[in-house]
Design an enzyme around this catalytic site. Structure first.
Site, mmCIF file in Angstrom:
data_model
loop_
_atom_site.group_PDB
_atom_site.id
_atom_site.type_symbol
_atom_site.label_atom_id
_atom_site.label_comp_id
_atom_site.label_asym_id
_atom_site.label_seq_id
_atom_site.Cartn_x
_atom_site.Cartn_y
_atom_site.Cartn_z
ATOM 1 N N GLU A 146 2.075 1.717 -3.469
ATOM 2 C CA GLU A 146 0.985 2.230 -4.317
ATOM 3 C C GLU A 146 0.906 3.754 -4.176
ATOM 4 O OE1 GLU A 146 -2.938 3.743 -3.638
ATOM 5 O OE2 GLU A 146 -3.179 1.692 -2.875
ATOM 6 N N HIS A 147 1.011 4.255 -2.946
ATOM 7 C CA HIS A 147 0.964 5.713 -2.728
ATOM 8 C C HIS A 147 2.150 6.428 -3.392
ATOM 9 C CE1 HIS A 147 -2.052 6.984 0.506
ATOM 10 N NE2 HIS A 147 -2.384 5.743 0.196
ATOM 11 N N GLU A 205 -4.246 8.237 7.142
ATOM 12 C CA GLU A 205 -5.204 7.267 6.610
ATOM 13 C C GLU A 205 -5.486 6.166 7.647
ATOM 14 O OE1 GLU A 205 -3.930 5.598 2.867
ATOM 15 O OE2 GLU A 205 -5.871 4.649 2.481
ATOM 16 N N HIS A 262 0.823 -1.204 0.000
ATOM 17 C CA HIS A 262 0.000 0.000 0.000
ATOM 18 C C HIS A 262 0.866 1.266 0.000
ATOM 19 C CE1 HIS A 262 -2.327 3.126 2.263
ATOM 20 N NE2 HIS A 262 -3.199 2.836 1.317
#
Lengths: 445, 445
Positions: free
Chosen positions: B65-66, B142, B62
């Protein structure tokens, strides 16, 4: 720039001829046949919402929307939903401040069934006492759920402040007290008073046979006499800036920075739409780049509008851990000062228009979205097509955007914070110094 | 019943010929041209997710991905998003347990642009130290946001319990500790290791020119040598029923009642899908009717599945104020006992099949949804078409449903509760007496 050409090309994608019919009773039917579609989306839009409620009927529109699913002379509650669900469709409803909508989405061959079920609910519901009592409990649970959603709570705080004392300032769902107090008789008489054919629009999109749809709606033609909807009072214009903090033991604060905006018929909506796109419309927007991309202070920040028939709200919303709220608000204020002082660049203007144009085509790809716009516009008396809207955005120039920025953003905002303790004083000072910082030379009212 | 005929008619709506190409490097391209569409949806599916992370790399998929949005040799971060947003498209990504997906949706004329931007991100990202640091802060925000969402927290509790000790049991997003510890070098080497053409599927739907798309992807063909993805360990099979309560000062409790389910290739998914539909698929389902419609105890209750390549979870989820949780769990248990004892009626079976059939057609109305299924299936090696899925549901009979109900629901569940204090002992007693109540005669393991 060849905006107009692009707009024409975009408008071509928005095709589908719109047909309108008004029945003798005042009911309006508006449809659009989408070539190639296999599905049918239909909505029954009723001109009643929380705005039309007196204080002791607060929440009645939404309560009524719920109880109309509880059974008719022909169908028990579970038979209403089963009729649509067993063919794979969905049926639901929502209540807003200015209207209530009952809708279904089915395969095209089940269009008549969907309409028959919805007509049955709107005209043949029993509204039995025991159903009113069961649904009262469901709505109290829904209120509790709503209270657990910080974005909903922040939005309620903003409405309460900007429309203080006016029905637009109250939550659509009602309060625990008003929901406990509503009686079956009140709900039934609210239904009889507001669900008139002249206050009803039926909209459909997808694979639609307009003439057949009009026939299926004939039972509504016999229900009652035409009736003129009463106008409601205009919302207050006085804006009270400030900071309101509602403490919640969450990890993050949810923040809404709110300014008075414009109603749906106000042409300043076009430059305001462009401005909102430049400031907070997506990952290339000024606020996203400054606050998230460069500094990593938040996961989400955006700008948007709430629009009613004669009023609107422009908001910038973000979430962050509490110790970052004042830094982010200060960055937001700097960005707004920048756009008030220097407007937007030609490049940004072109990009924002391209974004609004493409987004419109993509958003109205689905028949359900087209139906929703068609019905909502017809009910509010807004006759603009999607192509008209695109042309409105395309006509905006840099000076229009700067003028609307000065008008909307140079007023100090109302800032709603839902979450753990923040540096409240710092937030208040940022709001107090707003005009001096954002638009020096203008007097803070 | 004429199920098969209906299924053929439904399958016809699911049309669009699927084309597949495998490049020399192992990259697979799978597309479907949807007649009449004006838009183009494309997704780059990479076979890496939290399941492929060792414990000290938890959250790396993740995080990566960012950072791939933070700029390439050709484009700064805001130029990546601006390239797509200025033509009205959207570009985004998500990370799951078994894959990561980067996707864009644009007007058909901007298809090449969308692919070029995505290829640039996946191959030409700079992953600068300062971008890694800024994004680390965004992800910590997040995580805080995630912690404020009770449904996410309940879902994490369920995964942690059912897949205890296995990477499937960890949240995709990582933990504050693991995110703080990840270094730039770890993220970059994770990228190099997992983003290989042989682990990549590019899927597109809408108005698609397959051959042109394959050409646009040629730059990926030169990136690296074929590479065989390593298999990860199978998740544990031992099920530990019980009750876990995570206290949160909210108004409502969010409850997830979880049972071990089936992996994506297990044919028992078909009767389990029918069973889930009868129990909790919509407003005509047994649980909705019993718990909400008749008694008004909740606003929302439903049933659903989480499916991985070799494991799955079947859950029943509801929200209610705390004093109603044990009453609702008791009603849920009664309903499950009823279906284990007597199965479903012929009428329910026919309705559930109709519902699954129509829902499939409606759900795949949008090119974005079709692209998503196409890419996900290809990546996991699932070659079934939508028509195959419908045929699978249609072949289910009442005995299949009862068998799967006995198999899945007669085991005691793991119950996760997020919210204020509940009658925990009562919940534990309901779980302890599960087998005796739901399937008398079977021995509780």
């Amino acid at each position: 720039m060849t905006d107009t050409t692009h707009t024409r090309a975009a408008a071509a994608h928005l095709g589908g001829a719109v047909r309108r019919t008004e029945l003798g009773c005042g009911l309006r039917v508006v449809t659009e046949d989408v070539p190639g579609s296999h599905t049918f989306s239909v909505g029954f839009f009723v001109r009643v919402g929380s705005r039309h409620e007196t204080e002791h009927l607060h929440g009645a529109s939404h309560f009524l929307e719920h109880v109309l699913f509880k059974g008719t002379r022909r169908r028990a509650a579970e038979e209403i939903s089963a009729a649509i669900e067993q063919v794979g469709g969905d049926i639901n409803a929502y209540t807003a401040r200015e209207h209530t909508c009952f809708y279904a989405r089915v395969l095209a061959e089940d269009a008549e069934l969907a309409c028959e079920v919805l007509v049955d609910m709107l005209t043949g519901s029993l509204v039995r006492s025991e159903d009113v009592e069961a649904e009262r409990e469901v709505i109290l649970e829904e209120i509790a759920m709503h209270a657990d959603e910080p974005a909903e709570v922040a939005s309620d705080l903003v409405a309460a402040r900007l429309f203080d004392g006016h029905p637009l300032g109250r939550p659509v769902i009602g309060s625990p007290g008003s929901i406990r107090a509503l009686t079956r008789d009140q709900v039934v008489s609210f239904w009889r008073r507001h669900y008139r054919p002249s206050s009803l629009v039926v909209a459909a999109s997808g694979r639609v046979d307009h003439d057949a749809l009009v026939e299926w709606l004939r039972p509504l033609d016999e229900v009652s006499q035409p009736h003129r909807a009463r106008r409601t009072a205009a919302p207050p214009r006085a804006h009270r800036p400030g900071v309101s903090v509602l403490r919640r033991p969450t990890e993050q604060c949810t923040v809404s920075v709110a300014f008075p905006g414009f109603g749906v018929f106000d042409d300043r909506r076009y430059p305001l739409g462009v401005l909102g796109t430049v400031l907070g419309g997506g990952m290339s927007s000024r606020l996203f780049v400054e606050v998230r991309e460069r500094r990593g202070l938040t996961y989400a920040i955006d700008a948007g509008e709430l629009t009613y028939s004669d009023a609107g709200v422009f908001t910038i919303e973000f979430q962050s851990t509490p110790d970052r709220v004042d830094q982010i608000l200060s960055l937001v204020r700097d960005q707004l000062a920048e756009v008030v002082a220097h407007g937007v660049t030609d490049d940004e203007l072109a990009r924002a228009k391209g974004q609004l144009r493409g987004q419109t085509v993509l958003a109205y790809e689905s028949p359900a979205a087209r139906m929703s716009r068609l019905g909502g516009s017809e009910l509010s008396g807004d006759t603009r097509t999607l192509a008209d809207l695109l042309a409105g955005y395309d006509a905006v120039d840099g000076e229009d955007v700067r003028a609307v920025a000065r008008e909307v953003l140079a007023e100090p905002p109302f800032v709603a914070v839902v979450g753990p303790a923040v540096q409240r004083r710092r937030l208040e000072r940022l709001v107090q110094g707003w005009v001096q910082h954002v638009h020096p030379g203008k007097e803070q009212s």
